[in-house]
Motif scaffolding. Structure first.
Motif, mmCIF file in Angstrom:
data_model
loop_
_atom_site.group_PDB
_atom_site.id
_atom_site.type_symbol
_atom_site.label_atom_id
_atom_site.label_comp_id
_atom_site.label_asym_id
_atom_site.label_seq_id
_atom_site.Cartn_x
_atom_site.Cartn_y
_atom_site.Cartn_z
ATOM 1 N N LEU A 21 0.523 -1.307 0.065
ATOM 2 C CA LEU A 21 -0.229 0.095 0.152
ATOM 3 C C LEU A 21 0.468 1.117 0.207
ATOM 4 C CD1 LEU A 21 -2.663 -0.949 2.153
ATOM 5 C CD2 LEU A 21 -3.350 -1.255 0.256
ATOM 6 N N SER A 22 2.039 1.215 -0.383
ATOM 7 C CA SER A 22 2.702 2.756 -0.142
ATOM 8 C C SER A 22 3.098 2.608 -1.730
ATOM 9 C CB SER A 22 4.476 1.892 0.658
ATOM 10 O OG SER A 22 4.296 1.623 1.892
ATOM 11 N N ALA A 23 3.766 3.996 -1.120
ATOM 12 C CA ALA A 23 4.524 4.886 -2.766
ATOM 13 C C ALA A 23 5.715 4.485 -2.516
ATOM 14 C CB ALA A 23 3.980 6.536 -2.303
ATOM 15 N N MET A 24 6.471 4.219 -3.515
ATOM 16 C CA MET A 24 8.041 3.689 -3.463
ATOM 17 C C MET A 24 8.439 4.757 -4.388
ATOM 18 S SD MET A 24 8.279 1.161 -1.404
ATOM 19 C CE MET A 24 10.274 0.790 -1.894
ATOM 20 N N VAL A 81 14.371 10.355 -8.088
ATOM 21 C CA VAL A 81 14.314 10.543 -9.476
ATOM 22 C C VAL A 81 12.957 10.409 -9.922
ATOM 23 C CG1 VAL A 81 14.868 8.840 -10.885
ATOM 24 C CG2 VAL A 81 16.250 9.543 -9.850
ATOM 25 N N GLY A 82 12.014 9.581 -9.042
ATOM 26 C CA GLY A 82 10.807 9.229 -9.518
ATOM 27 C C GLY A 82 9.910 7.787 -8.814
ATOM 28 N N GLY A 83 9.031 8.110 -8.845
ATOM 29 C CA GLY A 83 8.273 7.271 -7.876
ATOM 30 C C GLY A 83 7.203 6.444 -8.353
ATOM 31 N N ILE A 84 6.241 5.798 -7.806
ATOM 32 C CA ILE A 84 4.944 5.032 -7.912
ATOM 33 C C ILE A 84 4.239 4.554 -7.129
ATOM 34 C CG2 ILE A 84 6.369 2.411 -7.815
ATOM 35 C CD1 ILE A 84 4.777 1.800 -10.671
ATOM 36 N N THR A 85 3.195 4.490 -7.111
ATOM 37 C CA THR A 85 1.920 4.365 -5.896
ATOM 38 C C THR A 85 1.413 3.119 -5.629
ATOM 39 O OG1 THR A 85 0.089 4.950 -7.572
ATOM 40 C CG2 THR A 85 0.800 7.128 -6.684
ATOM 41 N N TRP A 86 0.929 2.805 -5.336
ATOM 42 C CA TRP A 86 0.005 1.541 -4.429
ATOM 43 C C TRP A 86 0.164 1.042 -6.294
ATOM 44 C CZ3 TRP A 86 1.686 -3.338 -2.607
ATOM 45 C CH2 TRP A 86 0.237 -4.327 -2.196
ATOM 46 N N GLY A 87 -1.092 2.039 -6.769
ATOM 47 C CA GLY A 87 -2.129 1.680 -8.018
ATOM 48 C C GLY A 87 -1.058 1.649 -9.167
ATOM 49 N N GLY A 88 -0.524 1.942 -8.864
ATOM 50 C CA GLY A 88 1.214 2.265 -10.436
ATOM 51 C C GLY A 88 0.609 3.260 -11.212
ATOM 52 N N ILE A 89 0.533 4.790 -9.989
ATOM 53 C CA ILE A 89 0.680 5.901 -10.707
ATOM 54 C C ILE A 89 2.283 6.701 -10.331
ATOM 55 C CG2 ILE A 89 -0.338 8.090 -10.775
ATOM 56 C CD1 ILE A 89 -2.920 7.556 -9.728
ATOM 57 N N VAL A 90 2.486 7.192 -11.907
ATOM 58 C CA VAL A 90 3.788 7.523 -11.650
ATOM 59 C C VAL A 90 4.271 8.581 -11.501
ATOM 60 C CG1 VAL A 90 4.318 5.155 -12.669
ATOM 61 C CG2 VAL A 90 4.115 6.956 -14.174
ATOM 62 N N GLY A 108 12.305 11.234 -19.621
ATOM 63 C CA GLY A 108 11.791 10.634 -20.595
ATOM 64 C C GLY A 108 12.550 9.468 -20.966
ATOM 65 N N ARG A 109 13.572 9.541 -20.109
ATOM 66 C CA ARG A 109 14.081 7.794 -20.379
ATOM 67 C C ARG A 109 14.229 7.053 -19.951
ATOM 68 N NH1 ARG A 109 19.883 8.691 -19.001
ATOM 69 N NH2 ARG A 109 18.833 11.003 -17.683
ATOM 70 N N PHE A 110 13.611 6.987 -18.465
ATOM 71 C CA PHE A 110 13.191 6.086 -17.670
ATOM 72 C C PHE A 110 11.767 6.092 -17.285
ATOM 73 C CE2 PHE A 110 17.079 7.769 -14.244
ATOM 74 C CZ PHE A 110 17.903 7.309 -15.887
ATOM 75 N N THR A 111 11.794 4.397 -16.570
ATOM 76 C CA THR A 111 10.634 4.096 -16.730
ATOM 77 C C THR A 111 10.542 3.495 -15.428
ATOM 78 O OG1 THR A 111 9.727 3.583 -19.109
ATOM 79 C CG2 THR A 111 8.615 2.595 -17.480
ATOM 80 N N ILE A 112 9.266 4.330 -13.770
ATOM 81 C CA ILE A 112 9.238 2.870 -13.295
ATOM 82 C C ILE A 112 8.137 2.327 -13.397
ATOM 83 C CG2 ILE A 112 9.021 3.370 -10.663
ATOM 84 C CD1 ILE A 112 10.455 6.467 -10.945
ATOM 85 N N SER A 113 8.145 0.830 -12.727
ATOM 86 C CA SER A 113 7.292 0.071 -12.367
ATOM 87 C C SER A 113 7.598 -0.910 -11.032
ATOM 88 C CB SER A 113 6.941 -0.919 -13.609
ATOM 89 O OG SER A 113 8.108 -1.354 -14.119
ATOM 90 N N ARG A 114 6.089 -1.349 -11.305
ATOM 91 C CA ARG A 114 5.792 -2.498 -9.886
ATOM 92 C C ARG A 114 5.320 -3.626 -9.952
ATOM 93 N NH1 ARG A 114 4.121 1.139 -4.869
ATOM 94 N NH2 ARG A 114 3.889 -0.569 -4.370
ATOM 95 N N ASP A 115 5.717 -4.863 -9.103
ATOM 96 C CA ASP A 115 4.909 -6.124 -9.384
ATOM 97 C C ASP A 115 4.376 -6.304 -8.212
ATOM 98 O OD1 ASP A 115 4.135 -8.893 -9.307
ATOM 99 O OD2 ASP A 115 5.863 -9.337 -10.898
#
Length: 115
Positions: free
Chosen positions: A31-34, A48-57, A66-73
């Motif tokens: 449930l954390s933003a990372m 650098v950037g982050g992503i919420t539990w629901g996948g909002i980056v 525009g060079r980096f992409t954050i994702s999570r599983d």
């Protein structure tokens, strides 16, 4: 208490790519933003950037451009940072952590961009 482990760094030529991984404890991750952070030699650690539990980056545009992409599983308690078109100025130790935390940092993973 360290609850994150970063991996995937290495030496890469300018223009190359790397994918970093961050495995966190379920207690920290759920449930954390990372976020991803980096610290270049002689400089302060920067976000650098982050992503919420629901996948909002969100990204620091001046860093990512525009060079980096954050994702999570979420099933694996793992966050990723795909880095493309790497530049020498991306050389740094990369860290991950729950957004807003100021302690519990892991060892980080070294990214070196050099020819």
């Amino acid at each position: 208490q360290v609850q994150v482990v970063e991996s995937g760094g290495g030496l890469v030529q300018p223009g190359g790519s790397l994918k970093l991984s961050c495995v966190a404890s379920e207690r920290l991750f759920r449930l954390s933003a990372m976020g991803w952070y980096r610290q270049a030699p002689g400089k302060q650690r920067e976000y650098v950037g982050g992503i919420t539990w629901g996948g909002i980056v969100n990204y620091v545009d001046a860093v990512v451009k525009g060079r980096f992409t954050i994702s999570r599983d979420n099933d694996k308690n793992t966050m990723y940072l795909q880095m493309n078109s790497l530049k020498p100025e991306d050389t740094a130790v990369y860290y991950c952590n729950k957004v807003g935390l100021t302690d519990g940092w892991g060892q980080g993973t070294q990214v070196t961009v050099s020819s």
